[in-house]
Write an enzyme that holds these catalytic residues in place. Structure first.
Site, PDB file in Angstrom:
ATOM      1  N   GLU A  29       0.829  -1.204   0.000  1.00  0.00           N
ATOM      2  CA  GLU A  29       0.000   0.000   0.000  1.00  0.00           C
ATOM      3  C   GLU A  29       0.867   1.260   0.000  1.00  0.00           C
ATOM      4  O   GLU A  29       1.428   1.652   1.017  1.00  0.00           O
ATOM      5  CB  GLU A  29      -0.931   0.015   1.221  1.00  0.00           C
ATOM      6  CG  GLU A  29      -1.842  -1.189   1.321  1.00  0.00           C
ATOM      7  CD  GLU A  29      -2.830  -1.271   0.170  1.00  0.00           C
ATOM      8  OE1 GLU A  29      -3.195  -0.224  -0.420  1.00  0.00           O
ATOM      9  OE2 GLU A  29      -3.245  -2.400  -0.160  1.00  0.00           O
ATOM     10  N   GLU A  70      -6.484   4.370   7.068  1.00  0.00           N
ATOM     11  CA  GLU A  70      -5.914   3.903   5.798  1.00  0.00           C
ATOM     12  C   GLU A  70      -5.829   2.377   5.777  1.00  0.00           C
ATOM     13  O   GLU A  70      -6.110   1.746   4.746  1.00  0.00           O
ATOM     14  CB  GLU A  70      -4.523   4.501   5.579  1.00  0.00           C
ATOM     15  CG  GLU A  70      -3.886   4.107   4.266  1.00  0.00           C
ATOM     16  CD  GLU A  70      -4.640   4.621   3.058  1.00  0.00           C
ATOM     17  OE1 GLU A  70      -4.936   3.801   2.151  1.00  0.00           O
ATOM     18  OE2 GLU A  70      -4.947   5.819   3.010  1.00  0.00           O
ATOM     19  N   GLU A  77     -10.796  -2.385   0.404  1.00  0.00           N
ATOM     20  CA  GLU A  77     -10.428  -2.513  -1.012  1.00  0.00           C
ATOM     21  C   GLU A  77      -9.957  -3.927  -1.335  1.00  0.00           C
ATOM     22  O   GLU A  77     -10.290  -4.472  -2.392  1.00  0.00           O
ATOM     23  CB  GLU A  77      -9.348  -1.499  -1.372  1.00  0.00           C
ATOM     24  CG  GLU A  77      -9.856  -0.073  -1.385  1.00  0.00           C
ATOM     25  CD  GLU A  77      -8.775   0.939  -1.757  1.00  0.00           C
ATOM     26  OE1 GLU A  77      -7.592   0.552  -1.845  1.00  0.00           O
ATOM     27  OE2 GLU A  77      -9.131   2.104  -1.939  1.00  0.00           O
TER      28      GLU A  77
END
Length: 122
Positions: A29, A70, A77
């Site tokens: 990420e 996050e 996701e």
């Protein structure tokens, strides 16, 4: 369902899983890497900006909040992508909602850091 591990053994395994998650976030990420790097670089500034324990905690807490949200956004996701890569309105909405949550936390962090910076300079 009864957990496989209890007590200190459970704590050990939970810590190991958390570390695996942080490692996966670092490796996969880009946004998490950027937020972590910015936090580490700004960490020394917190000792100058924060004039009380509460201010220091707000500075650190707002940065940690951005990274925590996050991680949650990345989890959403990942699950959405696991279900299917084809475009679906609900999949897009889930990703957009996660992104909006990160955005709100970033705005909050800017508000905290900016307010304390203005107070320090004035």
């Amino acid at each position: 369902m009864k957990p496989a591990h209890t007590g200190i053994k459970r704590l050990f395994h939970s810590t190991r899983y958390s570390w695996k998650g942080l490692t996966a976030a670092w490796c996969n990420e880009a946004a998490f890497r950027q937020e972590l790097i910015v936090t580490v670089l700004l960490l020394p500034t917190t000792f100058w900006l924060g004039q009380s324990l509460l201010e220091w905690l707000l500075l650190i807490g707002s940065a940690v909040l951005v990274m925590a949200v996050e991680l949650l956004n990345s989890a959403v996701e990942t699950v959405v992508d696991r279900i299917g890569v084809e475009h679906h309105e609900l999949s897009g909405r889930a990703k957009d909602l996660g992104s909006a949550a990160v955005f709100l936390c970033v705005l909050f962090a800017f508000l905290v850091w900016g307010s304390l910076l203005v107070l320090r300079l004035v």
